[in-house]
Design an enzyme around this catalytic site. Structure first.
Site, PDB file in Angstrom:
ATOM      1  N   SER A 250       1.097  29.473-127.855  1.00 59.34           N
ATOM      2  CA  SER A 250       1.943  30.221-126.926  1.00 59.34           C
ATOM      3  C   SER A 250       2.693  31.343-127.620  1.00 59.34           C
ATOM      4  O   SER A 250       3.259  31.166-128.699  1.00 59.34           O
ATOM      5  CB  SER A 250       2.917  29.257-126.235  1.00 59.34           C
ATOM      6  OG  SER A 250       4.238  29.620-126.474  1.00 59.34           O
ATOM      7  N   LYS A 251       2.613  32.481-126.990  1.00 67.32           N
ATOM      8  CA  LYS A 251       3.278  33.662-127.534  1.00 67.32           C
ATOM      9  C   LYS A 251       4.788  33.398-127.642  1.00 67.32           C
ATOM     10  O   LYS A 251       5.443  33.828-128.577  1.00 67.32           O
ATOM     11  CB  LYS A 251       2.981  34.845-126.612  1.00 67.32           C
ATOM     12  CG  LYS A 251       3.702  36.108-126.940  1.00 67.32           C
ATOM     13  CD  LYS A 251       3.101  36.847-128.105  1.00 67.32           C
ATOM     14  CE  LYS A 251       3.944  38.063-128.439  1.00 67.32           C
ATOM     15  NZ  LYS A 251       3.754  38.531-129.787  1.00 67.32           N
ATOM     16  N   ARG A 252       5.282  32.652-126.656  1.00 65.53           N
ATOM     17  CA  ARG A 252       6.722  32.379-126.641  1.00 65.53           C
ATOM     18  C   ARG A 252       7.164  31.609-127.891  1.00 65.53           C
ATOM     19  O   ARG A 252       8.268  31.739-128.359  1.00 65.53           O
ATOM     20  CB  ARG A 252       7.094  31.609-125.375  1.00 65.53           C
ATOM     21  CG  ARG A 252       8.341  32.144-124.721  1.00 65.53           C
ATOM     22  CD  ARG A 252       8.585  31.501-123.365  1.00 65.53           C
ATOM     23  NE  ARG A 252       7.485  31.727-122.448  1.00 65.53           N
ATOM     24  CZ  ARG A 252       7.161  30.902-121.449  1.00 65.53           C
ATOM     25  NH1 ARG A 252       7.841  29.793-121.259  1.00 65.53           N
ATOM     26  NH2 ARG A 252       6.166  31.185-120.640  1.00 65.53           N
ATOM     27  N   GLY A 254       5.890  32.051-130.743  1.00 59.72           N
ATOM     28  CA  GLY A 254       5.617  32.852-131.932  1.00 59.72           C
ATOM     29  C   GLY A 254       4.148  32.914-132.328  1.00 59.72           C
ATOM     30  O   GLY A 254       3.818  33.470-133.376  1.00 59.72           O
ATOM     31  N   ASP A 260      -1.385  41.130-131.406  1.00 66.09           N
ATOM     32  CA  ASP A 260      -0.903  40.790-132.743  1.00 66.09           C
ATOM     33  C   ASP A 260      -2.075  40.644-133.716  1.00 66.09           C
ATOM     34  O   ASP A 260      -2.014  41.091-134.857  1.00 66.09           O
ATOM     35  CB  ASP A 260      -0.136  39.456-132.725  1.00 66.09           C
ATOM     36  CG  ASP A 260       1.150  39.548-131.917  1.00 66.09           C
ATOM     37  OD1 ASP A 260       1.708  40.657-131.834  1.00 66.09           O
ATOM     38  OD2 ASP A 260       1.584  38.523-131.366  1.00 66.09           O
TER      39      ASP A 260
END
Ligand code: GLU
Length: 423
Positions: A250-252, A254, A260
């Protein structure tokens, strides 16, 4: 047989999750394997979550990996508009029709009423809506008084709801557990739960491909299809992409998004190849696939229900294979800026690029491969002159000229290999 039509339906949240991109890829492959259509639909009914520029990120990502869509907000198509916020009056019409059919109702309950039930029922909370018992006159009176309302799905809590999923097989959910979800919010916007059904039907989507978190809501969607007398689509729920056994990627938290990874020096083609193998495998042990090869090989029945773990080392290896196989000019185009970061002296940068092409896994590796060039000090040619060995500037130059092509052709620069080659 219906024409195969799939859709990628992202919410514009500002970046492309690896899990989302993998779902998009499976949708694309399912459609293209059957020579069908791949659609792009922007699901922006949750206006609070909207992020500026997010749709451009979606377009750019799909374009950069060659997943071209046949219909979408920017190119149109016969089933538009392809942005949900531009379809609002249509949803409202369908909600009214559902009320007529007795499969939806107005709900005027306040948050306090809901909270009270939540407290009383505890964990197994399923909202029992008192508004279902309102008479036509009572409803009209509340509407006339401008009482805020939502429109909820009406569900007869009887029996089991069943369907077959292409990946997870036969799914059965007890009708009692289905909540009477909101279809139209108090701001007049449809919820995802409503809009996805209307749009998938309207856009003639044959295969609904999405994350397995929707497995348990699908019976409610099926009841909507049934209420309108519409054909249910084929369902393909896909397993999540995990960071490890217990955590979703999950991007949330990190974890890297597609953008990215590209910024870190991974090639879009390699990323796509790698994520195709997250939860899907071919019937042989081939690992390197172009998008076209994936289209040919893809088979829904080989999607696994086991969660797939994202392994950055495997992606890195795959990236190195792509770099090795890359056309030199294309490689140089990407490598040049990394080389220029390090080299300030007047060297032939293309020669340096050729030297590192087979030695790096990702582009930022270039730096540590070539920094020694800058570290080489100015040297005196006297170092080639040795009386006892009878070397002088002239004969040394001859030898060096002979050795140069051998060194240029040499792959293995380890001490032993160089010694063996020169002796
Ligand atoms: N907008 C939904 C999401 O991003 C789409 C789910 C679906 O494909 O139906 O999760």
């Amino acid at each position: 047989m219906n024409r195969t039509r799939t859709r990628f339906a992202p919410s514009p949240t500002g970046y492309m999750h690896i899990g989302n991109l993998r779902t998009a890829l499976f949708e694309y492959l399912i459609a293209k394997h059957d020579n069908g259509d791949f659609l792009l639909r922007i699901e922006d009914t949750d206006q609070a979550r909207e992020v500026e520029g997010a749709t451009d990120i979606i377009y750019d990502t799909l374009k950069s990996v060659g997943m071209n869509w046949d219909e979408g907000p920017d190119i149109g198509g016969d089933f538009g508009p392809y942005i949900q916020s531009e379809r609002l009056p249509m949803y409202r019409g369908y909600a009214d029709q559902l009320i007529e059919l007795g499969k939806a109702h107005y709900c005027f309950c306040t948050e306090e009423t809901l909270e009270q039930q939540r407290q009383e029922q505890g964990d197994s909370f399923v909202f029992k809506d008192p508004c279902k018992d309102l008479s036509k006159e009572e409803i009209q009176a509340k509407l006339d008084a401008n009482t805020p309302y939502v429109i909820r799905q009406t569900i007869d809590h009887v029996g089991k709801q069943e369907y077959d999923d292409q990946v997870y097989g036969h799914i059965e959910v007890d009708g009692d557990l289905l909540d009477e979800q909101i279809l139209i919010k108090s701001d007049g916007f449809p919820t995802y739960n409503f809009a996805n059904v209307i749009d998938d039907h309207q856009m003639e989507i044959s295969h609904v491909v999405r994350g397995n978190e929707y497995l348990s809501s699908t019976p409610k969607y099926n009841l909507l299809y049934d209420a309108y007398g519409w054909q249910r689509p084929t369902y393909v729920h896909v397993p999540p992409v995990m960071k490890d056994e217990h955590h979703k990627l999950s991007k949330r938290n990190g974890d890297a998004s597609f953008q990215d990874l590209v910024a870190k020096g991974y090639l879009p083609e390699a990323i796509i190849n790698y994520i195709a193998l997250l939860g899907w495998s071919p019937d042989n042990d081939q690992e390197i696939f172009s998008l076209q090869e994936l289209v040919k090989a893809f088979d829904v029945h080989r999607i696994s229900k086991r969660p797939a773990i994202f392994d950055i080392d495997k992606l890195t290896w795959m990236n190195s294979e792509y770099i090795k196989a890359m056309d030199f000019d294309k490689f140089y185009e990407r490598a040049e800026s990394y080389i220029r970061e390090v080299i300030t002296k007047d060297y032939d940068l293309k020669k340096i690029a050729a030297l590192v092409k087979s030695r790096i896994e990702i582009f930022p590796d270039i730096e540590k491969q070539i920094d020694f060039f800058e570290a080489v000090p100015e040297y005196d040619t006297a170092m080639y002159c040795h009386k006892k060995m009878k070397t002088n500037e002239e004969n040394s130059l001859e030898v060096l000229k002979e050795v140069l092509p051998l060194l240029e052709a040499q792959e293995d620069y380890s001490n032993d290999a160089l010694y063996a080659m020169l002796s």
